[in-house]
Design a protein around this motif. Structure first.
Motif, short mmCIF file in Angstrom:
data_model
loop_
_atom_site.label_atom_id
_atom_site.label_comp_id
_atom_site.label_asym_id
_atom_site.label_seq_id
_atom_site.Cartn_x
_atom_site.Cartn_y
_atom_site.Cartn_z
N THR A 75 4.03 0.53 -9.66
CA THR A 75 5.18 0.18 -8.81
C THR A 75 6.10 -0.85 -9.46
O THR A 75 7.13 -1.19 -8.88
N ASP A 125 1.67 -4.37 -10.25
CA ASP A 125 1.02 -3.06 -10.32
C ASP A 125 1.83 -2.14 -11.25
O ASP A 125 3.04 -1.94 -11.04
N ARG A 137 2.38 1.84 -3.39
CA ARG A 137 1.41 2.41 -4.35
C ARG A 137 1.18 3.89 -4.08
O ARG A 137 1.08 4.70 -5.00
N THR A 138 1.10 4.25 -2.81
CA THR A 138 0.79 5.64 -2.44
C THR A 138 1.97 6.57 -2.71
O THR A 138 1.79 7.67 -3.23
N GLU A 162 0.84 -1.22 0.00
CA GLU A 162 0.00 0.00 0.00
C GLU A 162 0.86 1.25 0.00
O GLU A 162 0.61 2.22 -0.74
N GLU A 221 5.17 5.69 -4.19
CA GLU A 221 6.07 5.38 -5.31
C GLU A 221 7.52 5.73 -4.97
O GLU A 221 8.12 6.63 -5.58
#
Lengths: 266, 297
Positions: free
Chosen positions: A73, A70, A42-43, A39, A45
């Protein structure tokens, strides 16, 4: 400013990674398990992820799979953090694409070797030697815990005199020593890279000559040894010099003056 | 994080398991890799020789005196111990032989090991606390063994002295991590053992047991050291581990050592010591510590 995300369920590992990252001047984020790590990746990077292999909730392999799956990422370099017993797992995980692997517990030298491939050399590595502003030397006494100034302190205290380097140490107490040690190790490596291989640890200005600082001095000599230096310690006669003489690690390396130390290193 | 799954196997998350031999190799290789000397902490030669005498049923007075004689400082210490109030001699011992006869062969070996092993505890800014704690725990273990009769008292001192020697190994090899761990314990982030396992993959008790093996302590003594925080897991050193756990707490309760978090509480009643005797036991440990620490300086 670059960002590094450390994902490990151990607070010690996260703290040690943060300490080792200080000279890189980057922002450090932390996550305590794989799911939180994915998480956070993703938030934010980040520019680099340090990812533990063995974690609860979601382990390193699962987290890496999710990171690679993803689009946001997938290209982030990942260095795996592995216990010594999990090398086979790292080999398996390597197929998913990793930038490197650090075996826990890691020391600064090995850490730098892997991390600098991604982040470049630590910001302070090219700054030696410099002048010795007296106020910085004084700060050693005042700011033993001020880790942020460790690089400056070392730069001020370690002087390249050409044929040998001289480290003037006004306070080798363990608190100071552990604070500046990583910076000192980097500085010594930089000097070694410049062809310097002899070091005088000068304790002539020592603020305190009690024998109980001897351990820190021995540790310091060890750090110089590891960086490939021949080292001589000069200390004024007194309890500290007597204690240093008793310690096997410094035998035949203790001299009464800088001149005597210099001659011994010739 | 490591979870102990059984006595012989250490399970780690994601199916990494280490048997005892593999863990031993892991401890040795990790400490060696981190150490600036590239070696594990070693006992001074005098301590090693004294341990060999203690283990050898055929060794006697001459062998022991031979070890002591080569070190004037040690000879003087043994004489001081023999002539101290604790042994209440009518006339002072004048020769080394008289001194060893007074103190006893086994106890002299213990004192020799303690006096020479003290060097191990002299590095680092927490050295004094660690030494005080080690000596007090050795004395407490001997006292508790005497009271509970579960273990031969003479076999309890050295495991007590060395129960935390793994901490010394960590501090010598990895001073920065040692400070980080102490800081995190202060913040309430976990117990020292859990935090150590998170970083090294093993804790100081495991490291201490392996060093004790290398130094020649008996199997039950090493097992006691290994499990002194979880005596119920011990095998050959089951009783000794319980005594060491209580001795560890008793040493802190006697003001010897500085625990990074909340110091453990000694369960002397659980060891079969009457509650009314517990305070007297603490007092005896404290008094013996003050005396022996002075004599070993």
């Amino acid at each position: 400013m670059k960002t590094v995300l450390t994902v490990d369920d151990s607070r010690v590992v996260r703290s040690m990674a943060s300490r080792h990252l200080q000279p890189y001047g980057c922002r450090v984020l932390e996550a305590g398990n794989g799911r939180e790590g994915v998480e956070a990746a993703r938030t934010h990077e980040p520019d680099l992820i340090l990812l533990d292999v063995t974690m609860p909730v979601m382990d390193g392999r699962q987290a890496l799979t999710a990171i690679r799956a993803d689009a946001g990422t997938t290209d982030i370099p990942v260095i795996m953090l592995a216990p010594g017993s999990a090398r086979e797992l790292v080999d398996e995980i390597a197929a998913l694409g990793i930038a490197g692997c650090l075996v826990k517990p890691f020391e600064q030298c090995g850490f730098d070797r892997e991390v600098s491939k991604i982040l470049g050399p630590p910001a302070s590595a090219a700054r030696l030697p410099v002048d010795q502003p007296r106020e910085l030397v004084e700060q050693v006494h005042l700011a033993a815990a001020a880790v942020a100034t460790a690089e400056e302190l070392v730069s001020a205290l370690l002087v390249d005199e050409g044929r040998c380097a001289v480290l003037r140490l006004p306070d080798p107490r363990a608190a100071v020593f552990t604070t500046v040690l990583p910076a000192l190790q980097r500085a010594l490596r930089a000097l070694a890279g410049a062809g310097r291989h002899t070091l005088i640890v000068d304790l002539a200005d020592l603020a305190e000559t009690k024998a109980d600082v001897a351990g820190a001095v021995v540790g310091l000599v060890g750090a110089a040894d590891r960086a490939g230096f021949r080292t001589a310690v000069c200390a004024p006669p007194g309890p500290l010099a007597e204690r240093l003489e008793q310690l096997a690690q410094t035998q035949n390396r203790l001299y009464a003056s800088r001149q005597a130390a210099r001659e011994a290193l010739q | 994080m490591i979870a102990i799954d059984s006595k012989d196997t250490v399970m780690m998350h994601t199916e990494v398991a280490l048997d005892r031999d593999a863990l031993r190799d892991c401890v040795r290789s990790t400490l060696t890799r981190l150490s600036r000397t590239g070696e594990l902490p070693a006992l001074p030669a005098t301590a090693t020789a004294a341990l060999a005498v203690a283990r050898d049923p055929d060794a006697g007075m001459e062998e022991l005196c031979g070890i002591i004689r080569v070190d004037v400082g040690l000879s003087a210490r043994i004489l001081r111990v023999a002539n101290s109030a604790a042994y209440a001699r009518r006339a002072p011992a004048k020769t080394l032989k008289e001194a060893v006869l007074t103190v006893g062969l086994r106890k002299t070996c213990d004192l020799l090991v303690a006096a020479s092993a003290r060097k191990l505890f002299e590095t680092g800014h927490r050295a004094e606390h660690l030494w005080n704690h080690a000596l007090a725990a050795g004395i407490a273990a001997e006292e508790l063994a005497r009271l509970t009769r579960g273990v031969e008292p003479a076999a309890a001192f050295l495991p007590g002295l060395f129960h935390d020697v793994g901490r010394i190994a960590f501090m010598l090899a990895d001073p920065l991590a040692y400070d980080v761990i102490v800081g995190l314990v202060h913040e309430g982030a976990g117990t020292p053992n859990d935090l150590e396992r998170g970083w090294y993959g093993f804790d100081h008790a495991e490291a201490g047991a392996i060093l004790a093996e290398d130094w020649g302590l008996a199997a039950d003594q090493c097992d006691g050291i290994r499990w002194h925080h979880r005596p119920e897991e011990a095998e050959v050193g089951l009783r000794l581990a319980g005594i060491l756990q209580a001795a560890d707490a008793l040493a802190y309760a006697s003001g010897c050592g500085l625990h990074p978090g909340n110091a453990p509480v000694a369960d002397l009643v659980g060891l079969g010591i009457a509650a009314e005797d517990a305070e007297a036991c603490r007092e005896r440990v404290r008094a013996a510590f003050l005396q022996q620490n002075d004599l070993l300086r």
